[in-house]
Design an enzyme around this catalytic site. Sequence first.
Site, PDB file in Angstrom:
ATOM      1  N   HIS A   1      35.702  44.353  32.062  1.00 30.16           N
ATOM      2  CA  HIS A   1      36.338  43.599  32.929  1.00 30.16           C
ATOM      3  C   HIS A   1      36.555  44.338  34.254  1.00 30.16           C
ATOM      4  O   HIS A   1      37.180  43.770  35.251  1.00 30.16           O
ATOM      5  CB  HIS A   1      37.844  43.025  32.641  1.00 30.16           C
ATOM      6  CG  HIS A   1      37.556  42.225  31.592  1.00 30.16           C
ATOM      7  ND1 HIS A   1      37.690  40.596  31.676  1.00 30.16           N
ATOM      8  CD2 HIS A   1      37.770  42.510  29.887  1.00 30.16           C
ATOM      9  CE1 HIS A   1      37.569  40.329  30.351  1.00 30.16           C
ATOM     10  NE2 HIS A   1      37.688  41.117  29.550  1.00 30.16           N
TER      11      HIS A   1
ATOM     12  N   LYS B   1      46.188  36.362  44.001  1.00 31.09           N
ATOM     13  CA  LYS B   1      45.667  37.258  43.264  1.00 31.09           C
ATOM     14  C   LYS B   1      46.267  38.435  42.979  1.00 31.09           C
ATOM     15  O   LYS B   1      47.229  38.514  43.908  1.00 31.09           O
ATOM     16  CB  LYS B   1      44.084  37.622  43.311  1.00 31.09           C
ATOM     17  CG  LYS B   1      43.893  37.892  45.087  1.00 31.09           C
ATOM     18  CD  LYS B   1      42.289  38.062  45.318  1.00 31.09           C
ATOM     19  CE  LYS B   1      41.791  36.779  45.809  1.00 31.09           C
ATOM     20  NZ  LYS B   1      40.732  36.506  44.543  1.00 31.09           N
ATOM     21  N   ARG B   2      46.223  39.433  42.059  1.00 33.25           N
ATOM     22  CA  ARG B   2      46.917  40.672  42.236  1.00 33.25           C
ATOM     23  C   ARG B   2      46.545  41.309  43.371  1.00 33.25           C
ATOM     24  O   ARG B   2      45.546  41.213  44.158  1.00 33.25           O
ATOM     25  CB  ARG B   2      46.302  41.512  41.154  1.00 33.25           C
ATOM     26  CG  ARG B   2      47.009  41.214  39.795  1.00 33.25           C
ATOM     27  CD  ARG B   2      48.498  41.438  39.821  1.00 33.25           C
ATOM     28  NE  ARG B   2      48.743  42.960  39.682  1.00 33.25           N
ATOM     29  CZ  ARG B   2      49.591  43.419  38.677  1.00 33.25           C
ATOM     30  NH1 ARG B   2      50.133  42.436  37.650  1.00 33.25           N
ATOM     31  NH2 ARG B   2      49.915  44.631  38.690  1.00 33.25           N
TER      32      ARG B   2
ATOM     33  N   LYS C   1      40.470  44.072  46.718  1.00 31.70           N
ATOM     34  CA  LYS C   1      40.480  42.398  46.850  1.00 31.70           C
ATOM     35  C   LYS C   1      40.592  42.221  48.454  1.00 31.70           C
ATOM     36  O   LYS C   1      40.579  41.085  48.877  1.00 31.70           O
ATOM     37  CB  LYS C   1      41.656  41.749  46.173  1.00 31.70           C
ATOM     38  CG  LYS C   1      41.241  42.048  44.509  1.00 31.70           C
ATOM     39  CD  LYS C   1      42.447  41.507  43.608  1.00 31.70           C
ATOM     40  CE  LYS C   1      42.375  41.699  42.214  1.00 31.70           C
ATOM     41  NZ  LYS C   1      41.415  40.894  41.592  1.00 31.70           N
TER      42      LYS C   1
ATOM     43  N   THR D   1      38.505  34.505  38.571  1.00 31.52           N
ATOM     44  CA  THR D   1      38.519  33.345  37.980  1.00 31.52           C
ATOM     45  C   THR D   1      39.490  32.482  38.882  1.00 31.52           C
ATOM     46  O   THR D   1      39.221  31.214  38.793  1.00 31.52           O
ATOM     47  CB  THR D   1      39.375  33.480  36.377  1.00 31.52           C
ATOM     48  OG1 THR D   1      40.495  34.343  36.599  1.00 31.52           O
ATOM     49  CG2 THR D   1      38.340  33.950  35.947  1.00 31.52           C
TER      50      THR D   1
ATOM     51  N   LYS E   1      39.216  28.258  39.764  1.00 36.22           N
ATOM     52  CA  LYS E   1      40.297  27.232  39.438  1.00 36.22           C
ATOM     53  C   LYS E   1      40.646  26.333  41.032  1.00 36.22           C
ATOM     54  O   LYS E   1      40.789  25.321  41.003  1.00 36.22           O
ATOM     55  CB  LYS E   1      41.623  27.952  39.318  1.00 36.22           C
ATOM     56  CG  LYS E   1      41.744  28.443  37.881  1.00 36.22           C
ATOM     57  CD  LYS E   1      42.718  29.564  37.508  1.00 36.22           C
ATOM     58  CE  LYS E   1      42.383  30.325  36.376  1.00 36.22           C
ATOM     59  NZ  LYS E   1      42.984  31.702  36.375  1.00 36.22           N
TER      60      LYS E   1
HETATM   61  C1  26W Z   1      45.306  50.657  33.846  1.00 34.42           C
HETATM   62  C2  26W Z   1      45.062  49.655  32.696  1.00 34.42           C
HETATM   63  C3  26W Z   1      44.306  48.441  33.277  1.00 34.42           C
HETATM   64  C4  26W Z   1      42.779  48.637  33.704  1.00 34.42           C
HETATM   65  C5  26W Z   1      42.058  47.352  33.881  1.00 34.42           C
HETATM   66  C6  26W Z   1      44.762  47.124  32.927  1.00 34.42           C
HETATM   67  C7  26W Z   1      44.205  46.054  33.335  1.00 34.42           C
HETATM   68  C8  26W Z   1      42.741  46.105  33.656  1.00 34.42           C
HETATM   69  C9  26W Z   1      42.079  44.941  33.925  1.00 34.42           C
HETATM   70  C10 26W Z   1      40.627  45.042  33.511  1.00 34.42           C
HETATM   71  C11 26W Z   1      42.126  44.272  35.305  1.00 34.42           C
HETATM   72  C12 26W Z   1      41.581  42.607  35.056  1.00 34.42           C
HETATM   73  O1  26W Z   1      42.493  41.769  34.819  1.00 34.42           O
HETATM   74  N1  26W Z   1      40.234  42.501  35.292  1.00 34.42           N
HETATM   75  C13 26W Z   1      39.940  41.318  35.767  1.00 34.42           C
HETATM   76  O2  26W Z   1      39.467  40.597  34.685  1.00 34.42           O
HETATM   77  C14 26W Z   1      39.087  39.209  35.107  1.00 34.42           C
HETATM   78  C15 26W Z   1      38.621  38.597  33.808  1.00 34.42           C
HETATM   79  O3  26W Z   1      37.338  38.985  33.299  1.00 34.42           O
HETATM   80  C16 26W Z   1      37.925  39.369  36.278  1.00 34.42           C
HETATM   81  O4  26W Z   1      37.699  37.935  36.417  1.00 34.42           O
HETATM   82  C17 26W Z   1      38.562  40.290  37.505  1.00 34.42           C
HETATM   83  O5  26W Z   1      37.438  40.135  38.229  1.00 34.42           O
HETATM   84  C18 26W Z   1      38.908  41.383  36.996  1.00 34.42           C
HETATM   85  O6  26W Z   1      39.453  42.012  38.179  1.00 34.42           O
END
Ligand code: 26W
Length: 800
Positions: free
Chosen positions: A352, A540-541, A546, A648, A652
């Site tokens: 992701h 978004k975050r 971003k 995503t 929405k």
């Molecule tokens: C540090 C630990 C960590 C690293 C990455 C925690 C969480 C993450 C995630 C991968 C971040 C995340 O939420 N990614 C998002 O995933 C969505 C679902 O696929 C995508 O739509 C987003 O673009 C992506 O940023």
Amino acid sequence: MNQKTAAARLEEKCKLHFGCPLNSATNQQAYKAACLVVRDILIEKNMLFQHRNVEAEQKQVYYMSMEFLVGTSLRNNLYNLKLERPFENALSAAGINIHDLYEIEPDAGLGNGGLGRLASCYMDAASSLGYAMTGFSIRYEFGIFKQKIIDGWQMEFPDDWLNMGEVWLQARTDESVEVRFGGHADEYMDEDGYHVVHRDYTTVLAVPYDMFISGYDSDAVNKLVLWSAKSPKSIDMGAFSRGEYAKALEENTRAEVISKVLYPADDHIDGKILRLRQQYFFVSASLQSIIARHVKKYGRLDNLADKAAIHINDTHPALCVPELMRILMDEHNFGWDDAWQITQNTLSYTNHTIMSEALERWNEGMFREQLPRIYQITAEINRRLVQELQTIYPGDVAKIEYMAVIANHEVRMANLCLCACHTVNGVSKLHSDILTNSIFRDYYNLDHKKFQNVTNGIAYRRWLCQSNPELCELLSSLIGNGYLKDARKLESLLEYQDDPSVLASLRDIKLKKKIALRDYISKANGINIDENSIYDIQIKRLHEYKRQLLNALQILHLYRQLKENPHLEIPPRTFLFAAKASSGYFMAKQIIRLIVAISNTINADPAVRDRLKVVFIEDYKVSLAEIIIPAADISEQISIAGKEASGTGNMKLMINGAVTIGTLDGANVEICEAVGRDNMFLFGMTSDEVEALWRQGYSPLSFVRANPALRAVLDMLTSGVLGARFDDIANSLLTNQYGVADAYMTIADFEDYVRAQNLVSETYKDAEKFARMSLINIAKAGIFSADRSVSEYANNIWHI
Ligand code: 26W
């Protein structure tokens, strides 16, 4: 169930749990009673569904994820069960307004952002489609923090969601399992061969809690299993008797802290022991329970991959690889090669993020100390991998090192998944291409059949139907109800793209939702916004890639223009932001501070009153998104191309009729394919152009020199005109102090972004044209349904 039976069940619950009739219950009690009635229905349906699956020897999907951003459940479940009306009426007969009950429910915020919400959307879709899917995660006592902005600065407060949220959970204490940490793994040989014993370990009990996940108009009810950590020892009485109270509880605390709180970071890895322990805790508990269930049913494990698909959601549950090997070898006597085959055939992995700072890596020493047996297995996986790579790429030390699972005293979880899983996928076409062309290229060259794309999708019945019933009523009256089960049917709406009365109705509905958001903001922020202005929304975050900062700079530019030229003819605009920043992410918090300062300055300036407003809405979460999204005219999707895996929120917003202003990044590329360039506002460099500019040597200063208006905006960051100074932000854009200036090329894309924003204003002046763009976005959003995504996973990856 009808109103009468609903009333009887509610009445019964109220009496049994609170000792009072429904009409004298408090809202809290009525809320709990309603949840319990719904939960009973779900439990019953789940039992039937499970029973049928067991009888049919149905293959099961196990979705492993550190995060599930569930949001609220009461309205969702009532909607799915088609029980909204009967409940609403039954409650109303007792003098209770169901909407007041909806407001009591806290979000189950067991996730950070996109990845966690995606997991929840997929559970919903799986149930709606009738797939047998179990989610596994952690029952965090505290979910994602509550955000408050105090003096412009984000502050984090604990999210005590269980207080009102626990009604959805069903504890299965009897089915607790043991998870072992630390100690030593001793290997020895005897006449039966090779053995390992794990000694001197510490045990933590994993207690499962079930949350039932309904699907729309479906017999299927699946489960999300959340593990809670408990110490097997209650209290050290010896220490207690000596008066050493803290010590008496020490082991307890150490065990139970594992499920205490969700890590609020999605931007970088910090390599904390606790996070590794969380990961092993839920992976080990889940796999033990999956295997026990399989063995109970089939009496053998060689057919595991035929009956179970275990999915690793990003690398966070990557310990599934060595843990499954351990269970097969140490507990079921498989040899390495057979165990490896079963493991590979059972596991699949979704990536992701390509942000290298978010790719999980663990310090080897810490990993070995916490998980000695798992370390041994991981090291053996690595030894065999490197050996194989040496025969394929003799002498190519750099490549082999890049692909290794353990190197430079680090254990790399992405490589572990790449070498062990039968399928690896990205989450949008562009993202999947980037994986195979760049970060995962070597693994792709080794075995390109392994790689797939599954473009993300959303649970649109939540994001459209439940949060925007007004729009759905219009849709149903025009195109019938078929789209409720098949989102592609939304496309029939295109017939009405030139129908002025339909376009007018769309605008009326948008206005209604904008008024609802206006009222929320007036209550929550004390800011009055104009529902007739363009609602331009970035939610978004908060992350530098971003580029909320790009939006902020553009707002300052617009502000300057309006001040300089009071007669500038543009439609009034309201810029809305909502975002949580990872608590340790300094620059992200600075950007929030900047947005708040811009908001304070602009909203207080009579020169732009009624023309420009900026609002930062606190505490972004699923239930807030459900209020904001239907009200959006413009959807900001402005990440630097190549960095947003999918997004995503873009989907929405689109399905609620917002028009996207965005770069060709993530799923925006596919949104653009669907609606055409005329129905979104594209700007900025493509990911190839971004790469090329890096190679050529990017100098933000050269862009600033060529653009005096941009210079003037940047000066506002450091001059104090915003009531404070933002030197750190200005430095991050302009100086090389951390190695790169403007790492996310905000400066390079500024000019084209301003052009696209001007086009938004121009286009909006033609109300009918804008409404048509909006209609086309709704009509073309069907492919972004989670139903489509989950079917693709089911057919091409899980083979169910
Ligand atoms: C540090 C630990 C960590 C690293 C990455 C925690 C969480 C993450 C995630 C991968 C971040 C995340 O939420 N990614 C998002 O995933 C969505 C679902 O696929 C995508 O739509 C987003 O673009 C992506 O940023």
